[in-house]
Write an enzyme that holds these catalytic residues in place. Structure first.
Site, PDB file in Angstrom:
ATOM      1  N   LYS A 252      -2.997   6.971  11.369  1.00  0.00           N
ATOM      2  CA  LYS A 252      -2.252   6.209  10.380  1.00  0.00           C
ATOM      3  C   LYS A 252      -3.133   5.187   9.666  1.00  0.00           C
ATOM      4  O   LYS A 252      -2.906   4.874   8.490  1.00  0.00           O
ATOM      5  CB  LYS A 252      -1.063   5.506  11.053  1.00  0.00           C
ATOM      6  CG  LYS A 252      -0.157   4.757  10.088  1.00  0.00           C
ATOM      7  CD  LYS A 252       0.454   5.700   9.059  1.00  0.00           C
ATOM      8  CE  LYS A 252       1.374   4.952   8.110  1.00  0.00           C
ATOM      9  NZ  LYS A 252       1.848   5.818   7.024  1.00  0.00           N
TER      10      LYS A 252
ATOM     11  N   SER B 225     -17.407  13.266 -14.809  1.00  0.00           N
ATOM     12  CA  SER B 225     -16.440  13.528 -13.747  1.00  0.00           C
ATOM     13  C   SER B 225     -15.054  13.786 -14.334  1.00  0.00           C
ATOM     14  O   SER B 225     -14.850  14.775 -15.024  1.00  0.00           O
ATOM     15  CB  SER B 225     -16.433  12.375 -12.737  1.00  0.00           C
ATOM     16  OG  SER B 225     -15.937  12.819 -11.491  1.00  0.00           O
TER      17      SER B 225
END
Length: 330
Positions: free
Chosen positions: A198, A146
């Site tokens: 949020k 990765s």
């Protein structure tokens, strides 16, 4: 009564974690850093050099390594041992870029990856080093997956052993949801927010389809960036990259067959190939941090049990909440 006691225990544990997090946050803050000037040796002097092999001092190779998870903030983590230090590594890259005697770089990568942002920082600095005309060779250790591959992609040559685990090309973003567990034991969470999203990825609420769509767009953007980095670094068509960049892990041999790796070999093979390519007898150096407090290493790892060190490190790494990662997860 039993559930009440368990709930109280959970609440106390959360309180203690909050206090500890604040304390660690202070130790890692600019305030603490500023107040501790003078306690640390070798501050502002840059990385120290250690000669690994004698040779020409005007034609040198710098051997650097990324060994561990690619995360920022670990340079100020007193609970870290001698693992990867992102801030120190970036400093080494800057030093290499400015040092005209360094003509080649051997980057040893032994990492499952890490943060999207940190991986991009390293990648861009390596490109700057190559723009200075310096050669870049990569030697992969047991794992270069990765983000570990992301930072390897710009190399002129990539070496891996048959036993290397690489690939895992892609992006992952994870969080834990313990809403049902909290409800079972009577733990309530009060959230005051300014907008609908949020508290996205909050561990105390179920993820909605709208939440998932927003996060997926972010992951897709970072994935495309990863594809572009591989395509440019390996001179590989984008469709070929997407065919192999499905998140799976590859052995070194498989990576050589699909074009992710150039050669099968170990670090000494990569170093010799770099020397041969340079056509000189270069001096080989490494960098050391030399950071101490009153002459002692800047970590308290040796004073705590391994399990406690691992728990504290995980808490520090996750202190900013869920984040996108170029990371191989077992």
């Amino acid at each position: 009564m039993k559930k009440r006691l368990i709930a109280i225990g959970i609440a106390v544990a959360l309180l203690l974690i909050g206090i500890l997090s604040q304390s660690i946050g202070f130790l890692m803050s600019d305030t603490f850093s500023d107040s501790s000037q003078g306690m640390f040796s070798n501050e502002d002097e840059g990385p120290e050099e250690k000669v690994m092999e004698e040779g020409s001092s005007s034609e040198r190779i710098a051997r650097i390594s990324v060994d561990g998870t690619i995360m920022s903030g670990q340079g100020g983590n007193l609970f870290e041992g001698e693992g990867y230090n992102h801030e120190l590594f970036l400093e080494q890259l800057d030093t290499i870029k400015e040092d005209s005697t360094i003509k080649g770089v051997l980057l040893y990568v032994n990492s499952p990856g890490g943060g999207v942002f940190e991986s991009a920082e390293i990648h861009d600095k390596l490109l700057e080093i190559k723009e200075e005309g310096k050669q870049l060779y990569v030697s992969m250790g047991g794992m270069a997956a990765s983000g570990g591959y992301y930072i390897s992609a710009p190399a002129d040559q990539i070496f891996a052993s048959n036993e290397t685990f690489t690939g895992s090309l892609g992006v992952i973003m994870q969080s834990i949801n313990y809403e049902e567990l909290a409800n079972e034991y009577g733990v309530d969470f009060n959230t005051i927010k300014s907008g609908e999203f949020k508290d996205i990825m909050s561990p105390t609420k179920e993820m909605t389809e709208e939440d998932r769509e927003i996060l997926q767009t972010l992951v897709d953007e970072s994935y495309q960036e990863f594809v572009d980095v591989i395509s440019e670094g390996r001179d590989m068509p984008e469709d070929e990259v997407t065919n192999i960049a499905d998140g799976r892990i590859y052995s070194g041999q498989q990576a050589a067959e699909n074009g992710l790796v150039d050669n099968i070999g170990f670090e000494e093979d990569a170093l010799q190939a770099l020397k041969d390519d340079m056509g000189t007898n270069p001096e080989v150096i490494e960098y050391t941090s030399g950071e101490t407090i009153f002459g002692f290493p800047v970590n308290v790892e040796s004073f705590l049990p391994n399990s406690e060190v691992k728990w504290i490190n995980e808490m520090i790494d996750n202190r900013q909440g869920p984040r996108m990662m170029y990371m191989y997860t077992e």
